[in-house]
Design a protein around this motif. Structure first.
Motif, PDB file in Angstrom:
ATOM      1  N   PRO A 134       0.830  -1.205   0.000  1.00 17.01           N
ATOM      2  CA  PRO A 134       0.000   0.000   0.000  1.00 17.01           C
ATOM      3  C   PRO A 134       0.865   1.256   0.000  1.00 17.01           C
ATOM      4  O   PRO A 134       1.997   1.247   0.501  1.00 17.01           O
ATOM      5  CB  PRO A 134      -0.791  -0.119   1.305  1.00 17.01           C
TER       6      PRO A 134
ATOM      7  N   GLY B  83       1.886   5.146   1.095  1.00 23.60           N
ATOM      8  CA  GLY B  83       1.861   5.901   2.341  1.00 23.60           C
ATOM      9  C   GLY B  83       2.456   5.155   3.514  1.00 23.60           C
ATOM     10  O   GLY B  83       3.239   4.215   3.366  1.00 23.60           O
ATOM     11  N   ASN B  84       2.050   5.553   4.716  1.00 17.05           N
ATOM     12  CA  ASN B  84       2.652   5.052   5.950  1.00 17.05           C
ATOM     13  C   ASN B  84       1.910   3.881   6.574  1.00 17.05           C
ATOM     14  O   ASN B  84       2.191   3.495   7.708  1.00 17.05           O
ATOM     15  CB  ASN B  84       2.717   6.190   6.979  1.00 17.05           C
ATOM     16  N   THR B  85       0.961   3.294   5.846  1.00 12.91           N
ATOM     17  CA  THR B  85       0.156   2.200   6.380  1.00 12.91           C
ATOM     18  C   THR B  85       1.032   0.997   6.717  1.00 12.91           C
ATOM     19  O   THR B  85       1.786   0.520   5.863  1.00 12.91           O
ATOM     20  CB  THR B  85      -0.903   1.770   5.347  1.00 12.91           C
ATOM     21  N   PRO B  86       0.937   0.463   7.941  1.00 11.50           N
ATOM     22  CA  PRO B  86       1.685  -0.759   8.261  1.00 11.50           C
ATOM     23  C   PRO B  86       1.174  -1.917   7.404  1.00 11.50           C
ATOM     24  O   PRO B  86      -0.022  -2.035   7.143  1.00 11.50           O
ATOM     25  CB  PRO B  86       1.368  -0.992   9.744  1.00 11.50           C
ATOM     26  N   HIS B  87       2.076  -2.765   6.971  1.00 10.04           N
ATOM     27  CA  HIS B  87       1.696  -3.917   6.148  1.00 10.04           C
ATOM     28  C   HIS B  87       2.830  -4.937   6.200  1.00 10.04           C
ATOM     29  O   HIS B  87       4.006  -4.574   6.069  1.00 10.04           O
ATOM     30  CB  HIS B  87       1.442  -3.479   4.703  1.00 10.04           C
TER      31      HIS B  87
ATOM     32  N   LYS C  26       5.587  -4.919   3.595  1.00 12.66           N
ATOM     33  CA  LYS C  26       6.718  -3.996   3.679  1.00 12.66           C
ATOM     34  C   LYS C  26       7.892  -4.641   4.412  1.00 12.66           C
ATOM     35  O   LYS C  26       9.060  -4.349   4.115  1.00 12.66           O
ATOM     36  CB  LYS C  26       6.289  -2.696   4.363  1.00 12.66           C
TER      37      LYS C  26
END
Length: 343
Positions: free
Chosen positions: A284, A286-290, A293
């Motif tokens: 995703p 932006g800064n969304t945790p996933h 990553k």
């Protein structure tokens, strides 16, 4: 102490400073998780809570040190201290049992093996353009495991363990067309294809991989050898004809040029109206945790140019092979399905 002296002991954004320091010690949790998995602690809690003294005796550890390991894993809901010095399984810890359905113990041991964590510790080499794995081991990740002999079994068993859980999410998230031929490209032992065929009785399967891998396939578990076949080859040179192609954890192994070549070979072979199902994390913006990553940094450490991709990056990659992204499917886990077709 005067107020003036106290004012000198105030940090700007104090919580942020502590947060940063806390984040630097994250690897200690994975180290503790690996240790309790290696010791086999979960197996001895299958019938209920036990004291750390009894557990230590069962697994051959020192009680105090075992408690220190377990109290760290318990902070993330893997094991639980129900009273001082007494621990029990949590739903997550239950998957560490060797006899559990879909046990993840082998996956945990693989992902915390030194061939994964050592390259992660050398990501500075990747940032400078030097592949960390080759820097440490003198060969590529794939060369290492192809030459690892008996040790390679730990890697293959770990991958199979990890995939058994992931495949449940993937297969139930896609509606396969009746009567289609499904080709699993570089499908290993065939665990994903086996699950697809088991849940879709009208499908025919092709497991495509190298000969030494195919000889260890699991497709015999289907109990109907008329529904599947083996095909050996090199995906950089060719692909079998099919209606649906499964590419699980293939694209993320390679930089764009080589990934595009794989797709071009499939594009040449695919039947009219065929679909490619790329099964990788979809990063995703932006800064969304996933979790993808984090897996992307694993790719950065162990592969030479491989990476996880965003939707835009997948669109660009597919366009280079005269294909287009048709849709993305959220499977409920960190692996998505990117469905593609010919332009």
């Amino acid at each position: 102490m005067t107020k003036q002296m106290q004012s000198q002991l105030v940090l700007k954004n104090e919580d942020a400073a502590l947060h940063l320091l806390d984040q630097t010690m994250g690897y200690t949790y994975q180290a503790a998780l690996r240790a309790v998995a290696q010791l086999g602690v979960a197996d001895y809690l299958a019938d209920g809570p036990k004291s750390v003294v009894d557990l230590a005796q069962a697994v051959g550890a020192e009680p105090q040190k075992l408690q220190r390991l377990l109290r760290v894993t318990a902070t993330r809901d893997i094991f639980r201290e129900v009273e001082p010095g007494v621990f029990e399984l949590t739903p997550a810890a239950d998957y560490l049992r060797t006899d559990a359905d879909h046990s993840l113990r082998s996956a945990v041991l693989m992902l915390t093996d030194e061939t994964f964590w050592r390259p992660i510790g050398e990501l500075i080499e990747s940032a400078r353009g030097n592949p960390p794995f080759r820097h440490l081991y003198g060969k590529s990740f794939f060369e290492y495991w192809s030459q690892a002999g008996a040790q390679a079994e730990d890697f293959h068993v770990g991958m199979s363990s990890m995939s058994e859980v992931e495949n449940i999410f993937l297969v139930r998230s896609y509606e396969f067309p009746d009567g289609a031929t499904v080709a699993d490209i570089a499908g290993g032992f065939g665990g994903l294809l086996l699950r697809v065929l088991q849940t879709n009785p009208s499908l025919h399967g092709i497991l495509y991989d190298q000969p030494h891998v195919l000889e260890r396939n699991r497709l015999g578990e289907l109990a109907d050898n008329s529904r599947w076949e083996l095909s050996s080859g090199d995906f950089f040179k060719s692909a079998p004809k099919a209606d649906i192609y499964l590419l699980k954890y293939i694209m993320h192994d390679w930089p764009d040029e080589q990934a595009s070549l794989i797709l071009k070979n499939i594009r040449k072979a695919m039947n009219p109206g065929a679909r490619i199902l790329i099964m990788d994390p979809l990063i995703p913006e932006g800064n969304t945790p996933h979790s993808g990553k984090l897996m992307d940094l694993l790719c950065m450490g162990i592969y030479e140019g491989g990476r996880e991709r965003t939707k835009k990056e997948f669109e660009q990659l597919l366009a280079s092979a005269d294909m287009r992204l048709n849709r993305t499917i959220d499977t409920g886990c960190y692996v998505s399905i990117i469905e593609a077709c010919a332009v």
